[in-house]
Design a protein around this motif. Structure first.
Motif, short mmCIF file in Angstrom:
data_model
loop_
_atom_site.label_atom_id
_atom_site.label_comp_id
_atom_site.label_asym_id
_atom_site.label_seq_id
_atom_site.Cartn_x
_atom_site.Cartn_y
_atom_site.Cartn_z
N UNK A 156 0.27 -0.72 0.34
CA UNK A 156 0.14 -0.20 -0.16
C UNK A 156 0.84 1.29 -0.17
N UNK A 157 2.44 1.25 0.92
CA UNK A 157 2.54 2.48 0.94
C UNK A 157 3.18 2.16 -0.68
N UNK A 158 3.99 1.78 -0.97
CA UNK A 158 4.88 1.46 -2.78
C UNK A 158 2.80 2.33 -3.31
N UNK A 159 2.24 1.81 -3.88
CA UNK A 159 0.98 2.33 -4.40
C UNK A 159 1.04 3.71 -3.66
N UNK A 160 0.73 4.33 -2.54
CA UNK A 160 0.49 5.51 -2.42
C UNK A 160 2.55 6.97 -3.08
N UNK A 161 3.32 6.06 -2.97
CA UNK A 161 4.11 6.62 -4.08
C UNK A 161 5.51 6.80 -2.78
N UNK A 162 5.50 6.06 -1.89
CA UNK A 162 5.83 6.01 -0.78
C UNK A 162 6.94 4.87 -1.16
N UNK A 163 8.98 4.18 -0.32
CA UNK A 163 9.50 3.83 -0.44
C UNK A 163 9.84 2.89 0.44
N UNK A 164 9.26 1.98 1.01
CA UNK A 164 9.58 0.94 2.47
C UNK A 164 10.33 0.18 1.73
N UNK A 165 11.99 0.25 1.98
CA UNK A 165 12.94 -0.76 2.29
C UNK A 165 12.63 -2.04 3.38
N UNK A 166 12.20 -1.06 4.44
CA UNK A 166 12.58 -3.32 5.72
C UNK A 166 11.42 -3.32 5.91
N UNK A 167 10.95 -4.25 6.13
CA UNK A 167 9.45 -4.45 6.39
C UNK A 167 8.95 -4.41 7.60
N UNK A 168 10.10 -4.34 8.47
CA UNK A 168 9.72 -3.52 10.03
C UNK A 168 9.84 -5.64 10.54
N UNK A 169 10.25 -6.58 10.62
CA UNK A 169 10.22 -7.76 10.80
C UNK A 169 10.91 -8.06 12.21
N UNK A 170 10.76 -7.31 13.35
CA UNK A 170 11.69 -6.93 14.19
C UNK A 170 11.44 -7.37 15.39
N UNK A 171 11.87 -8.40 15.46
CA UNK A 171 11.65 -9.40 17.29
C UNK A 171 10.84 -8.86 18.01
N UNK A 172 11.02 -7.86 18.29
CA UNK A 172 9.86 -6.89 19.52
C UNK A 172 8.99 -7.29 19.39
N UNK A 173 8.40 -6.19 17.70
CA UNK A 173 7.30 -6.36 16.81
C UNK A 173 6.70 -7.75 17.52
N UNK A 174 7.05 -8.68 16.67
CA UNK A 174 6.87 -10.10 16.10
C UNK A 174 5.73 -10.17 17.62
N UNK A 175 7.00 -10.33 19.26
CA UNK A 175 6.57 -10.63 20.35
C UNK A 175 5.12 -9.60 20.94
N UNK A 176 4.99 -8.85 20.58
CA UNK A 176 3.52 -8.60 20.97
C UNK A 176 2.46 -8.73 20.42
#
Length: 184
Positions: A156-176
């Protein structure tokens, strides 16, 4: 864009087209641009059933691996299942493997480490294998939905014209995410 060579970007082309259109057509032109973007966003949301099938298959495989009565060794067997699931989800969202490769393997390895720690329960016959099958399936299912949500956001960010290189696959966010997934 490089104006010296006459090259023009999409945004400039849309702006030029808007200025050149008769005034009566301008609003329709802008709405058409937004409708196209909305349709692309909706297409991202419509990928959920395919994602569910990918995640369900990986979760079933993980449960089978978790039921193997050998402590710790099965954590290594989960890595290819989970990596394959993530690669399938990336392909579903049109995200190239080179864009996510550096983030996926460390993330999967960390989650496998969480599973390996729980795998020590296999020293208790029958009960330990049932628990680990449940944990392996739960971790894999949560990982799949977590990654799917991240990849959907990237698309969706790509559709909106934003470039997001990192998908945000971090362990702390995953634990939550896993805690919320487990408690539903």
């Amino acid at each position: 864009s490089d104006r010296r060579s006459g090259a023009m970007g999409c945004r400039e082309l849309v702006e030029l087209s808007y200025r050149l259109l008769p005034e009566a057509c301008r609003e329709s032109f802008l709405e058409a641009q937004e409708i196209h973007r909305d349709a692309r966003r909706e297409a991202v949301l419509e990928r959920r059933p395919k994602a569910a099938a990918i995640i369900a298959a990986a979760t079933a495989a993980a449960a089978g691996i978790g039921a193997i009565p050998i402590p710790i060794a099965d954590a290594a067997l989960l890595i290819p299942v989970q990596t394959g699931m993530i690669a399938s989800l990336a392909a579903l969202h049109g995200i190239g493997s080179e864009a996510i490769g550096h983030a996926v393997l460390p993330f999967v390895a960390r989650v496998a480490g969480l599973y390996a720690a729980s795998s020590l329960l296999k020293w208790f016959p029958v009960f330990g294998s049932v628990v680990n099958a449940t944990v392996a399936a739960g971790l894999t299912g949560a990982m799949g939905w977590f990654v799917h949500s991240r990849f959907s956001a990237m698309a969706i960010a790509r559709i909106d014209g934003h470039i997001v290189a990192d998908p945000g696959l971090d362990l702390a966010a995953f634990r939550e995410y896993y805690r919320a997934y487990r408690d539903q």
